[in-house]
Design an enzyme around this catalytic site. Structure first.
Site, mmCIF file in Angstrom:
data_model
loop_
_atom_site.group_PDB
_atom_site.id
_atom_site.type_symbol
_atom_site.label_atom_id
_atom_site.label_comp_id
_atom_site.label_asym_id
_atom_site.label_seq_id
_atom_site.Cartn_x
_atom_site.Cartn_y
_atom_site.Cartn_z
ATOM 1 C CB CYS B 136 -0.811 0.006 1.298
ATOM 2 S SG CYS B 136 -1.871 -1.350 1.518
ATOM 3 C CB THR B 201 -0.779 -7.936 -8.028
ATOM 4 O OG1 THR B 201 -0.973 -6.738 -7.511
ATOM 5 C CG2 THR B 201 -2.104 -8.902 -8.032
ATOM 6 N N GLY B 252 0.419 -16.884 -6.354
ATOM 7 C CA GLY B 252 0.727 -16.113 -7.477
ATOM 8 C C GLY B 252 0.601 -17.376 -8.624
ATOM 9 N N GLY B 274 -5.853 -17.499 -5.796
ATOM 10 C CA GLY B 274 -6.399 -16.132 -6.041
ATOM 11 C C GLY B 274 -7.059 -16.370 -7.196
HETATM 12 C C1 FMN Z 1 -8.981 -8.748 -7.800
HETATM 13 C C2 FMN Z 1 -7.793 -8.763 -7.229
HETATM 14 C C3 FMN Z 1 -8.112 -8.218 -5.906
HETATM 15 C C4 FMN Z 1 -6.877 -8.335 -5.066
HETATM 16 N N1 FMN Z 1 -6.943 -8.012 -3.709
HETATM 17 C C5 FMN Z 1 -5.976 -7.938 -2.829
HETATM 18 C C6 FMN Z 1 -6.052 -7.184 -1.551
HETATM 19 O O1 FMN Z 1 -7.142 -6.700 -1.042
HETATM 20 N N2 FMN Z 1 -4.866 -7.567 -0.734
HETATM 21 C C7 FMN Z 1 -4.088 -8.421 -1.072
HETATM 22 O O2 FMN Z 1 -3.113 -8.535 -0.169
HETATM 23 N N3 FMN Z 1 -3.977 -8.687 -2.180
HETATM 24 C C8 FMN Z 1 -4.861 -8.714 -3.002
HETATM 25 N N4 FMN Z 1 -4.689 -9.243 -4.448
HETATM 26 C C9 FMN Z 1 -3.749 -9.854 -4.618
HETATM 27 C C10 FMN Z 1 -3.787 -11.734 -4.459
HETATM 28 O O3 FMN Z 1 -4.073 -11.846 -2.961
HETATM 29 C C11 FMN Z 1 -2.523 -12.397 -4.779
HETATM 30 O O4 FMN Z 1 -1.561 -12.110 -3.999
HETATM 31 C C12 FMN Z 1 -2.304 -12.138 -6.258
HETATM 32 O O5 FMN Z 1 -3.159 -11.992 -7.140
HETATM 33 C C13 FMN Z 1 -1.345 -13.391 -6.687
HETATM 34 O O6 FMN Z 1 -2.035 -14.760 -6.653
HETATM 35 P P1 FMN Z 1 -3.044 -15.063 -7.781
HETATM 36 O O7 FMN Z 1 -2.121 -15.000 -9.275
HETATM 37 O O8 FMN Z 1 -3.313 -16.840 -7.452
HETATM 38 O O9 FMN Z 1 -4.188 -14.407 -8.084
HETATM 39 C C14 FMN Z 1 -5.736 -9.299 -5.251
HETATM 40 C C15 FMN Z 1 -5.763 -9.795 -6.536
HETATM 41 C C16 FMN Z 1 -6.761 -9.705 -7.365
HETATM 42 C C17 FMN Z 1 -6.567 -10.542 -8.777
#
Ligand code: FMN
Ligand code: FAD
Ligand code: FES
Lengths: 295, 312
Positions: B136, B201, B252, B274
Site C-alpha cells: 500500500c 500482484t 501467484g 487467487g
Molecule cells: C481482483 C484482485 C484483488 C486483490 N485484492 C487484494 C487485497 O485486497 N489484498 C492483498 O493483499 N492482495 C490482493 N490481491 C492479490 C492476491 O491476493 C494475490 O497475491 C495475487 O493475485 C497473486 O495470486 P494469484 O495469481 O493466485 O491471484 C488481489 C488480486 C486480485 C486479482
C-alpha cells in the site's frame, strides 16, 4: 416516503451450481448464435433476469475469466437452458462456435432476478439487441400471472434483432425498431417506449447501458417503476472480485459501488446513477477514504 | 484419487497455528468467503484469507477495474471494503459461526493504521492470524509502497507485532516489485513477522488500441494469474534459500495441484489460490485434492516432507 419508485431487487430463490453442460443445439439467429445446453440444475433453478458464467477456450486457454451471458430460456421438463451469444471478442466468439456434442463449463444461475409486480399489472418490456432474449422468460411469467405484456425490441439493424418471434408468441403487443430502418420502425426503442410507458404499471429493460438509461429515465419521468438488467465488465460473475461495480442507491438512500453480479444485474432503474458510471462521486459510501471530498 | 488423498498427511500450520489443509484463499480473490459457499466446503480450507480491510469503509476506484491479459488479469479495485467495524460486525461472525478459520488481511496508509487494526482484531473469535498487506502507498513517504522499502516495511510489521494478539501469527505480504526480495524478507522477519506471504500482484499497464488510453480507471493495475507464477516461485525459492526457518504462504498463479506443488517444493508450507477462483469457483478444493494426489504419486507421506524439497 422513499423518493424512489423501486425497491432493490431481492436475491434469487436458489444458489448457483457449477456443471459441465453438453451443447444440445447451436442455431444461428441473425448475427447471433442460440445455444441450447443440457443443464437440468441450472434450468430448474433459474428465474428471469439471471445469467450464467462460462469458462471459455478449453483446457489450454489463456483466457481465464468467465463470460457472463443472460439466460434466454429454460425448459424445466427437458432440463435445458438456452443462451444467445453475440460474437464480440475471443471468449464470446469461442462460445458462439460451440457445436452440438461439445461441453462447456457453466456456473449459474447467477444474480438477482426481475422482481414481479402485483398480478395483472401491465408491463412494458424493452430489449436492445441480444438483450431481448433475456426478456422472453419474463414475458411468459408475467402473462401467466395475468399481466398484459407490451414488448419493444430494437437493434442497430435487422440482423441484430433478437427473440422477436418468441416475444410475439407471449406478448400482447410487440413493437420493433431498428436504427437503420431495415426492420420495423426506423429509430431507437425510445420512440416506442414513449408511446407505451403511459399505459404501463411497470417497465423492464435489458440491453446496452445508454438504452437502459433512456428507458429508466422515461419510466421514472412517467412515475412508472422500472427494473434494468445491466451489463458491466465482469471477471468472476459470482461476487468475489469486485470488478463489476456500479454506483447504485441502496434501500437506505446511500449510494454504494454495488456488484452487478450479485447485487444485480437487475437494479431499480431509478437507483442506478447512470451519469456517474466510471467516476467516483464524493457521496459514494467510502469515497472519503479514497481522498474524494465533498465539493 | 481418494485413496491416495487420505494416504498423505496434508496438515500444516501458519506460524504456531495448525491448519487442516495447506490451501487457502487469496486476499481480495474470494471476498469474505460467503460467495464460495455454494461451490466448496469452506471448513476444509486451510483458512479464508479475507479481502484487505482498512480502518474506514472504502468505495474503491472507479471502473473499469479490470483487463484480461494473457493467462492473467490486471486489476485496480482500490481495496473496496466495509472497514474494520463492518468486518467485525458482519463478515467475521459469519465465518466464525460456520467454524471457518479467517486469516485477516489488514492494510493502511500509515504505520498507526496497521497497529490500530491489529489491536481491534485481538482475541476476535475465528481469527487465526493476520496477513499484513504492505503493498500500500505510505502517505508519510510520498506514496512509496511500504513493501518496497525494508525500513518502512519493518516499521509496519514491528508495530503490528507489538499491537496484535500474541496468539495470532502475523504474516507480512511481500511485493515482487523490488530489485531483491531477500532484504525485505529479512527485515520484516527481523521485525517480528512470524511468516511471509508472497507474492502480491506485479504492477502492470494495458492500453486500449481503440481509445489509445490506459484501459483501467486507475491507469496501472496489479497483474495476477498463471502469467506471474514463475516470478512467484522464484521469490519463494530465493527467500526460502536465505531464510529456511521462516514459514511461507506461497501464491501467484496457482491453478492446479501441480502448480501448488512447485510452491511447496520451493519452500512454501501453505498456498493461496487467487485469480484461479474467478475461472473455477471450486479451485481451492480441487487444488487440495490434486496436490494430495501429486504428493502421494511422488512418494511423500506428508506435505511437510515436501516443503523446500527442490533445494536438496
Ligand atoms: C481482483 C484482485 C484483488 C486483490 N485484492 C487484494 C487485497 O485486497 N489484498 C492483498 O493483499 N492482495 C490482493 N490481491 C492479490 C492476491 O491476493 C494475490 O497475491 C495475487 O493475485 C497473486 O495470486 P494469484 O495469481 O493466485 O491471484 C488481489 C488480486 C486480485 C486479482
Ligand atoms: C449480466 C450479463 C449478461 C450478458 N448477456 C449476454 C448475452 O446474453 N449475450 C451476449 O452475447 N453477451 C452477453 N453479455 C456480454 C458478454 O459477457 C460479453 O460480450 C463477453 O464477456 C465478452 O467476452 P469476449 O471474450 O468476447 O470479449 P473481451 O472484451 O475480450 O472480454 C474480456 C473480459 O472482459 C469481460 N467483458 C467484456 N465485455 C463485457 C461485457 N459487455 N459484459 C461483461 N463482461 C464483459 C469478459 O467477461 C472478459 O472477462 C452479458 C454480460 C453481462 C454482465
Ligand atoms: S464479477 Fe466478480 S464481483 Fe462481480
Amino acid at each position: 416516503m422513499s423518493p424512489y419508485l423501486t425497491a432493490p431487487a431481492p436475491r434469487a430463490d436458489h444458489p448457483p451450481v457449477q456443471r459441465e453442460a453438453e451443447v444440445l443445439a447451436a442455431r444461428p439467429v441473425g448475427a447471433y448464435v442460440e445455444l441450447t445446453l443440457a443443464a437440468p440444475e441450472v434450468a430448474g433453478r433459474a428465474q428471469p433476469g439471471q445469467f450464467v458464467a462460462f469458462a471459455v477456450g478449453g483446457p489450454m486457454t489463456a483466457n481465464l475469466l468467465r463470460r457472463s451471458i443472460a439466460i434466454a430460456g429454460t425448459d424445466g421438463a427437458a432440463g435445458t437452458a438456452t443462451v444467445v451469444v453475440a460474437p464480440h471478442g475471443p471468449g464470446s466468439t469461442w462460445l458462439a462456435q460451440r457445436r452440438p456434442g461439445d461441453t462447456v463449463d457453466v456456473v449459474g444461475p447467477l444474480g438477482r432476478p426481475f422482481p414481479l409486480p402485483e398480478p395483472g399489472t401491465t408491463a412494458l418490456l424493452v430489449g436492445g439487441g441480444y438483450g431481448a432474449a433475456a426478456l422472453v422468460g419474463l414475458a411468459a411469467l408475467l402473462r401467466s400471472r395475468g399481466s398484459r405484456v407490451l414488448a419493444v425490441t430494437g437493434a442497430a439493424d435487422a440482423a441484430r434483432l433478437c427473440s422477436v418471434e418468441e416475444l410475439g408468441e407471449t406478448a400482447d403487443v410487440v413493437a420493433v425498431t431498428t436504427d437503420d430502418g431495415s426492420a420495423g420502425r426506423a429509430g431507437r426503442v425510445t420512440v416506442a417506449v414513449a408511446e407505451l410507458i403511459g399505459g404501463s404499471g411497470i417497465a423492464y429493460a435489458c440491453g446496452p447501458m445508454p438504452m437502459l438509461r433512456a428507458v429508466a429515465d422515461a419510466a421514472t419521468a412517467a412515475g412508472v417503476p422500472s427494473y434494468v438488467a445491466v451489463e458491466e465488465s465482469m471477471a468472476c460473475g459470482i461476487g468475489v472480485c469486485m470488478t463489476c461495480v456500479l454506483p447504485v442507491v441502496g434501500a437506505d438512500g446511500l449510494t454504494r459501488f454495488s456488484r452487478s453480479c450479485t447485487e444485480g444485474p437487475v437494479f431499480g432503474g431509478d437507483r442506478v446513477r447512470f451519469a456517474d458510471v466510471g467516476s467516483l462521486p464524493w457521496d459514494v459510501v467510502g469515497a472519503d477514504a479514497m481522498g474524494v471530498v465533498r465539493p | 484419487m481418494t485413496a491416495l488423498d487420505t494416504a498423505v498427511d496434508m496438515t500444516t500450520a501458519l506460524g504456531s497455528v495448525p491448519l487442516v489443509g495447506p490451501v487457502l484463499t487469496a486476499s481480495g480473490c474470494s471476498a469474505f468467503g460467503q460467495e464460495l459457499e455454494p461451490f466448496v466446503d469452506l471448513t476444509t480450507l486451510g483458512a479464508v484469507v479475507t479481502k484487505s480491510v482498512q480502518l474506514r469503509p472504502r468505495s474503491g476506484r472507479p471502473t473499469p477495474r479490470m483487463a484480461e491479459t494473457p493467462s492473467g488479469m490486471l486489476n485496480s479495485i482500490g481495496l473496496q471494503g466495509p472497514g474494520i467495524d463492518g468486518l467485525l460486525a458482519g463478515e467475521l461472525p459469519w465465518l466464525a459461526e460456520r467454524g471457518v478459520p479467517a486469516f485477516v488481511s489488514i492494510a493502511g496508509t500509515r504505520v498507526e493504521d496497521f497497529a490500530e487494526l491489529a489491536t481491534r482484531l485481538r482475541g476476535v473469535p475465528g481469527v487465526l492470524g493476520l496477513e499484513v498487506n504492505i503493498s500500500c502507498p505510505n502517505v508519510e513517504s510520498r506514496g512509496e509502497v511500504f513493501a518496497c522499502d525494508p525500513v518502512a516495511a519493518s516499521d509496519v510489521v514491528a508495530a503490528v507485532r507489538a499491537a496484535a494478539d500474541p496468539a495470532q501469527p502475523i504474516y507480512a505480504k511481500l511485493s515482487p516489485d523490488v530489485t531483491d526480495i531477500v532484504p525485505v524478507a529479512r527485515a520484516v522477519t527481523g521485525a517480528g513477522a512470524d511468516g511471509l506471504s508472497m507474492i502480491n500482484t506485479l504492477l502492470g499497464l494495458v492500453i486500449d488500441p481503440d481509445t489509445m488510453r490506459p484501459v483501467l480507471g486507475g491507469v496501472t493495475g496489479g497483474l495476477s494469474g498463471p502469467a506471474v507464477r514463475p516470478v512467484a516461485v522464484r521469490c519463494v525459492w530465493q527467500v526460502h534459500q536465505a531464510l529456511p526457518e521462516v514459514p511461507i504462504l506461497g501464491m501467484g498463479g496457482i491453478r492446479s495441484g501441480l502448480d501448488a506443488l512447485q510452491f511447496v517444493l520451493a519452500g512454501a508450507s501453505a498456498v493461496s489460490v487467487g485469480t484461479a477462483v474467478f475461472s473455477d469457483p471450486s479451485a481451492t478444493a480441487r487444488v487440495h485434492t490434486e496436490l494430495a494426489g501429486a504428493l502421494a504419486a511422488r512418494g511423500f507421506s506428508s506435505l511437510r516432507e515436501a516443503v523446500g524439497y527442490a533445494h536438496r
